[in-house]
Design an enzyme around this catalytic site. Structure first.
Site, PDB file in Angstrom:
ATOM      1  N   GLY A   1      71.060   0.492  -6.749  1.00 31.82           N
ATOM      2  CA  GLY A   1      71.589   0.900  -5.464  1.00 31.82           C
ATOM      3  C   GLY A   1      71.032   2.229  -4.984  1.00 31.82           C
ATOM      4  O   GLY A   1      70.565   2.353  -3.847  1.00 31.82           O
ATOM      5  N   PHE A   2      71.058   3.231  -5.860  1.00 35.29           N
ATOM      6  CA  PHE A   2      70.601   4.570  -5.487  1.00 35.29           C
ATOM      7  C   PHE A   2      69.626   5.141  -6.506  1.00 35.29           C
ATOM      8  O   PHE A   2      69.504   6.348  -6.640  1.00 35.29           O
ATOM      9  CB  PHE A   2      71.799   5.510  -5.318  1.00 35.29           C
ATOM     10  CG  PHE A   2      72.720   5.099  -4.209  1.00 35.29           C
ATOM     11  CD1 PHE A   2      72.390   5.346  -2.882  1.00 35.29           C
ATOM     12  CD2 PHE A   2      73.908   4.440  -4.486  1.00 35.29           C
ATOM     13  CE1 PHE A   2      73.229   4.958  -1.851  1.00 35.29           C
ATOM     14  CE2 PHE A   2      74.756   4.048  -3.464  1.00 35.29           C
ATOM     15  CZ  PHE A   2      74.417   4.302  -2.132  1.00 35.29           C
TER      16      PHE A   2
ATOM     17  N   LYS B   1      63.290   7.614 -14.332  1.00 34.66           N
ATOM     18  CA  LYS B   1      64.434   7.183 -13.517  1.00 34.66           C
ATOM     19  C   LYS B   1      64.696   8.236 -12.453  1.00 34.66           C
ATOM     20  O   LYS B   1      64.955   9.391 -12.767  1.00 34.66           O
ATOM     21  CB  LYS B   1      65.671   6.997 -14.405  1.00 34.66           C
ATOM     22  CG  LYS B   1      66.909   6.524 -13.651  1.00 34.66           C
ATOM     23  CD  LYS B   1      68.075   6.282 -14.615  1.00 34.66           C
ATOM     24  CE  LYS B   1      69.307   5.780 -13.898  1.00 34.66           C
ATOM     25  NZ  LYS B   1      70.438   5.534 -14.834  1.00 34.66           N
TER      26      LYS B   1
ATOM     27  N   ASP C   1      80.151   0.779 -19.916  1.00 39.09           N
ATOM     28  CA  ASP C   1      79.366  -0.239 -19.204  1.00 39.09           C
ATOM     29  C   ASP C   1      78.379  -0.916 -20.151  1.00 39.09           C
ATOM     30  O   ASP C   1      77.214  -1.114 -19.822  1.00 39.09           O
ATOM     31  CB  ASP C   1      78.638   0.368 -18.006  1.00 39.09           C
ATOM     32  CG  ASP C   1      78.174  -0.696 -17.005  1.00 39.09           C
ATOM     33  OD1 ASP C   1      78.788  -1.792 -16.973  1.00 39.09           O
ATOM     34  OD2 ASP C   1      77.221  -0.441 -16.258  1.00 39.09           O
TER      35      ASP C   1
ATOM     36  N   LEU D   1      59.157  -0.271 -12.067  1.00 34.98           N
ATOM     37  CA  LEU D   1      59.790  -1.141 -13.052  1.00 34.98           C
ATOM     38  C   LEU D   1      61.031  -1.819 -12.493  1.00 34.98           C
ATOM     39  O   LEU D   1      61.383  -2.917 -12.895  1.00 34.98           O
ATOM     40  CB  LEU D   1      60.152  -0.351 -14.314  1.00 34.98           C
ATOM     41  CG  LEU D   1      58.992   0.156 -15.164  1.00 34.98           C
ATOM     42  CD1 LEU D   1      59.514   1.027 -16.293  1.00 34.98           C
ATOM     43  CD2 LEU D   1      58.186  -1.013 -15.728  1.00 34.98           C
ATOM     44  N   GLY D   2      61.719  -1.143 -11.582  1.00 33.28           N
ATOM     45  CA  GLY D   2      62.939  -1.721 -11.026  1.00 33.28           C
ATOM     46  C   GLY D   2      63.662  -0.719 -10.158  1.00 33.28           C
ATOM     47  O   GLY D   2      63.261   0.445 -10.039  1.00 33.28           O
ATOM     48  N   GLU D   3      64.733  -1.195  -9.522  1.00 30.23           N
ATOM     49  CA  GLU D   3      65.542  -0.302  -8.699  1.00 30.23           C
ATOM     50  C   GLU D   3      66.969  -0.808  -8.628  1.00 30.23           C
ATOM     51  O   GLU D   3      67.238  -2.002  -8.784  1.00 30.23           O
ATOM     52  CB  GLU D   3      64.959  -0.172  -7.298  1.00 30.23           C
ATOM     53  CG  GLU D   3      64.877  -1.457  -6.487  1.00 30.23           C
ATOM     54  CD  GLU D   3      64.256  -1.228  -5.120  1.00 30.23           C
ATOM     55  OE1 GLU D   3      65.033  -1.053  -4.168  1.00 30.23           O
ATOM     56  OE2 GLU D   3      63.013  -1.215  -5.025  1.00 30.23           O
TER      57      GLU D   3
END
Length: 305
Positions: free
Chosen positions: A30-31, A49, A148, A26-28
C-alpha cells in the site's frame, strides 16, 4: 541514523557512504516498495524497502520497525543492514536495507510444490516449524509479539531455514485492556495490521476487560502449520468466498485426515488452534514438544526444500 543520497542518472543510491545499484523492482504494498539492489562495495544483493511517509506518525512507525529489527541478532529473524530517512521537499521516504533471499518466502515454496501436486514432507514441516518457533521465542523473550505471522512473512535461506520478516506490526506482548474504548482501539489496530485469515479469534472482538498476550502468534503459527500441511491456510477459502472469518474462527478447527501426517503433528496443530487463548500453549512448551519429536538436523537430505 544513516544518510541517503539518490544519484538517479546512474541508477544508484548511497546509504551510509556505500553505493548500491538498482537492479529491479521486487514488489510493492500500500505505502511501500521493495527493490533489488546490488552493493557495489561487496557485490552482494540486498532488498531495499522504501516506505512512503506522509505524516510524522508514518516516520515514527518506520523508525520503530527499524528499531525492532535492531533488537535481534538471531538466525531466524531478518537482520537490518542499514536504515535512513530520505527527504525530498515535503515528501519523506524511510529506507530499510535488508538481506535479499533469492528463494523467496515459505508461501512461494508451498505454491511451487502445490503446482506440481506435492506438499512439504513431515520432516521438512517439523524442521521449518522448529526454526519459526525459535524466532518467535526470541521475539517473545524481549517482551514483544510479531502479530502478523503468515507464510508470506517467512523467508527461506539458502539451506531452506525460515527467517521471520516484516516486523512492522510488532508490539508489546502483553496488553491489558481496560475499558471499551481501549478494546475498540486495539480491535481497529488489529484489523489494519494483522492479516485477517491468520488473525487470532481474540483480536476480532476484543473484550473490554481482558489481557491479550503473545499467544496471538501461536494461533497464527497454527495457521502457518496448516498451510504447510495442506497447501493453503485454514481460513483462506472462507475469506475468498466472502464468508465471515470472524465467525469461522470461533469454532474449533476441523483438521482433514491425511496419511502424510502423524497423529503427533495433528495434535500439535490442534493445540495451536485452541480458540480460548488462555488454553493455548506458549512457544516454550511447543518447542519442547517439537524437540521431542526429534526433527532431522539442518543439512540432512530429508530437510532440504
Amino acid at each position: 541514523m544513516g544518510h541517503a543520497l539518490c544519484v538517479c542518472s546512474r541508477g544508484t543510491v548511497i546509504i551510509d557512504n556505500k553505493r548500491y545499484l538498482f537492479i529491479q523492482k521486487l514488489g510493492e504494498g500500500g505505502f511501500s516498495y521493495v527493490d533489488l539492489v546490488e552493493g557495489l562495495h561487496d557485490g552482494h544483493f540486498y532488498a531495499l524497502k522504501r516506505i512512503l511517509c506522509h505524516e510524522q506518525q508514518d516516520r515514527e512507525e518506520a523508525q520503530r520497525e527499524a528499531d525492532m529489527h535492531r533488537l535481534f541478532n538471531h538466525p531466524n529473524i531478518l537482520r537490518l543492514v542499514a536504515y535512513c530517512l530520505r527527504e525530498r521537499g515535503a515528501k519523506h521516504e524511510a529506507w530499510l536495507l535488508l538481506p535479499f533471499f533469492k528463494r523467496g518466502t515459505l508461501w512461494n515454496e508451498i505454491e511451487r510444490l502445490k503446482d506440481k501436486g506435492n506438499f512439504l514432507t513431515e520432516d521438512q514441516i517439523l524442521w521449518l516449524l522448529l526454526g519459526i518457533c525459535r524466532g518467535l521465542e526470541a521475539i517473545h523473550a524481549k517482551g514483544y509479539a510479531h502479530r502478523d505471522l503468515k507464510p508470506t512473512n517467512i523467508l527461506l535461506g539458502d539451506e531452506g531455514q525460515p527467517v521471520l520478516m516484516d516486523l512492522g506490526s510488532m508490539n508489546q506482548a502483553c496488553i491489558h485492556v481496560e475499558g471499551s474504548r481501549q478494546a475498540l482501539t486495539l480491535q481497529d489496530w488489529a484489523a489494519q495490521r494483522c492479516t485477517i485469515s491468520y488473525r487470532a479469534p481474540e483480536l476480532f472482538s476484543v473484550q473490554s476487560h481482558c489481557v491479550i498476550d503473545e499467544r496471538t502468534d501461536v494461533w497464527s503459527l497454527g495457521c502457518v502449520l496448516y498451510a504447510m500441511m495442506f497447501g493453503e491456510g485454514p481460513y483462506d477459502m472462507v475469506f475468498q468466498k466472502g464468508d465471515s472469518v470472524a465467525l469461522a474462527v470461533q469454532n474449533q478447527l476441523s483438521i482433514p485426515q491425511s496419511p502424510r501426517h502423524s497423529s503427533a503433528l495433528r495434535q500439535l496443530l490442534n493445540s495451536m488452534m485452541t480458540v480460548d487463548p488462555h488454553q493455548r500453549p506458549h512457544i516454550p512448551l511447543l518447542l519442547s514438544q517439537l524437540e521431542a519429536l526429534q526433527p532431522p538436523a539442518p543439512g540432512q537430505h530429508t530437510t532440504q526444500i
